[in-house]
Design a protein around this motif. Sequence first.
Motif, short mmCIF file in Angstrom:
data_model
loop_
_atom_site.label_atom_id
_atom_site.label_comp_id
_atom_site.label_asym_id
_atom_site.label_seq_id
_atom_site.Cartn_x
_atom_site.Cartn_y
_atom_site.Cartn_z
N ASP A 275 0.85 -1.19 0.00
CA ASP A 275 0.00 0.00 0.00
C ASP A 275 0.89 1.24 0.00
O ASP A 275 1.94 1.25 0.62
CB ASP A 275 -0.88 0.00 1.26
CG ASP A 275 -1.64 -1.30 1.40
OD1 ASP A 275 -2.60 -1.50 0.66
OD2 ASP A 275 -1.22 -2.13 2.24
N ASP A 276 0.46 2.29 -0.69
CA ASP A 276 1.21 3.54 -0.75
C ASP A 276 0.88 4.36 0.50
O ASP A 276 -0.27 4.75 0.70
CB ASP A 276 0.81 4.31 -2.01
CG ASP A 276 1.69 5.54 -2.24
OD1 ASP A 276 2.12 6.16 -1.24
OD2 ASP A 276 1.94 5.86 -3.40
N ILE A 277 1.91 4.61 1.33
CA ILE A 277 1.68 5.34 2.58
C ILE A 277 2.18 6.78 2.49
O ILE A 277 2.35 7.44 3.51
CB ILE A 277 2.34 4.63 3.78
CG1 ILE A 277 3.87 4.57 3.57
CG2 ILE A 277 1.76 3.24 3.97
CD1 ILE A 277 4.62 4.36 4.86
N GLY A 278 2.43 7.25 1.27
CA GLY A 278 2.98 8.60 1.09
C GLY A 278 2.17 9.68 1.79
O GLY A 278 2.74 10.61 2.37
N ASP A 279 0.84 9.55 1.78
CA ASP A 279 0.01 10.59 2.41
C ASP A 279 0.19 10.64 3.93
O ASP A 279 -0.16 11.63 4.57
CB ASP A 279 -1.46 10.36 2.08
CG ASP A 279 -1.77 10.67 0.62
OD1 ASP A 279 -0.92 11.29 -0.06
OD2 ASP A 279 -2.86 10.28 0.16
N ALA A 280 0.71 9.56 4.51
CA ALA A 280 0.89 9.53 5.97
C ALA A 280 2.19 10.21 6.40
O ALA A 280 2.34 10.55 7.58
CB ALA A 280 0.88 8.08 6.46
N LEU A 281 3.13 10.41 5.47
CA LEU A 281 4.45 10.92 5.87
C LEU A 281 4.38 12.29 6.56
O LEU A 281 5.03 12.48 7.60
CB LEU A 281 5.39 10.96 4.66
CG LEU A 281 5.76 9.58 4.07
CD1 LEU A 281 6.64 9.74 2.83
CD2 LEU A 281 6.45 8.71 5.10
N PRO A 282 3.61 13.27 6.05
CA PRO A 282 3.54 14.55 6.77
C PRO A 282 2.93 14.43 8.17
O PRO A 282 3.27 15.22 9.06
CB PRO A 282 2.66 15.42 5.85
CG PRO A 282 2.84 14.83 4.49
CD PRO A 282 2.92 13.34 4.75
N TYR A 283 2.08 13.46 8.39
CA TYR A 283 1.51 13.25 9.73
C TYR A 283 2.56 12.63 10.65
O TYR A 283 2.65 12.98 11.83
CB TYR A 283 0.27 12.35 9.65
CG TYR A 283 -0.89 13.01 8.94
CD1 TYR A 283 -1.76 13.85 9.63
CD2 TYR A 283 -1.08 12.83 7.57
CE1 TYR A 283 -2.81 14.49 8.97
CE2 TYR A 283 -2.13 13.46 6.90
CZ TYR A 283 -2.98 14.28 7.61
OH TYR A 283 -4.01 14.91 6.95
N LEU A 284 3.35 11.72 10.11
CA LEU A 284 4.43 11.15 10.90
C LEU A 284 5.47 12.22 11.21
O LEU A 284 6.00 12.30 12.32
CB LEU A 284 5.09 10.00 10.13
CG LEU A 284 4.21 8.76 9.93
CD1 LEU A 284 4.81 7.86 8.85
CD2 LEU A 284 4.05 7.99 11.23
#
Length: 176
Positions: free
Chosen positions: A30-39
Amino acid sequence: MLLQSYHLEVFAPPCEPGAERWSVKAALDDDIGDALPYLNATLKGAIYSHTARVLTWRMGGHAIAIRPREIAISNLLDKDTAATEVKRVVDIINRTWERRAEITPSTEMRQRLKPMDVYKLLPATNCKACGQPTCFTFALKITAGEAEPEQCAPLFTDAYREKREKLLTLLEGALN
Ligand code: SF4
């Protein structure tokens, strides 16, 4: 759940023959790119490049790099811990994603916290009340995200109010 499945590859880095350190790469389905700014907004001590789409972080002595389709962890002492360590990171990613409504995402690259900058704002008495042998060791622990300033009781007395406020501001700046 954002990240549901992945495939592991465990290996000894070719540049460290015989070093008995292991690395693991998890290829993400799964592409988790959208979660990186939250991390980036929540992980203590993380360094994020929005351009390169990579977030690097240290946890438990391991170096971790998280990309949209990959989690890489290096400096593992035991190859059998690879799956467990990846699972820990996956759980953090999924928990952060589930809480994203409460988090303001950040694409800023934060300054890496330097142990000496932290040390200069500690009492420097080496009293050991924090459980560490010296204030500098405690500074290293804070920098690695393995200790919190509140564990230094003297710092929270009136005598060190100015240092305390500066340290908390420094840590806040490093986190946001
Ligand atoms: S409790 Fe604070 S002053 Fe004492 S050794 Fe730890 S960091 Fe230094």
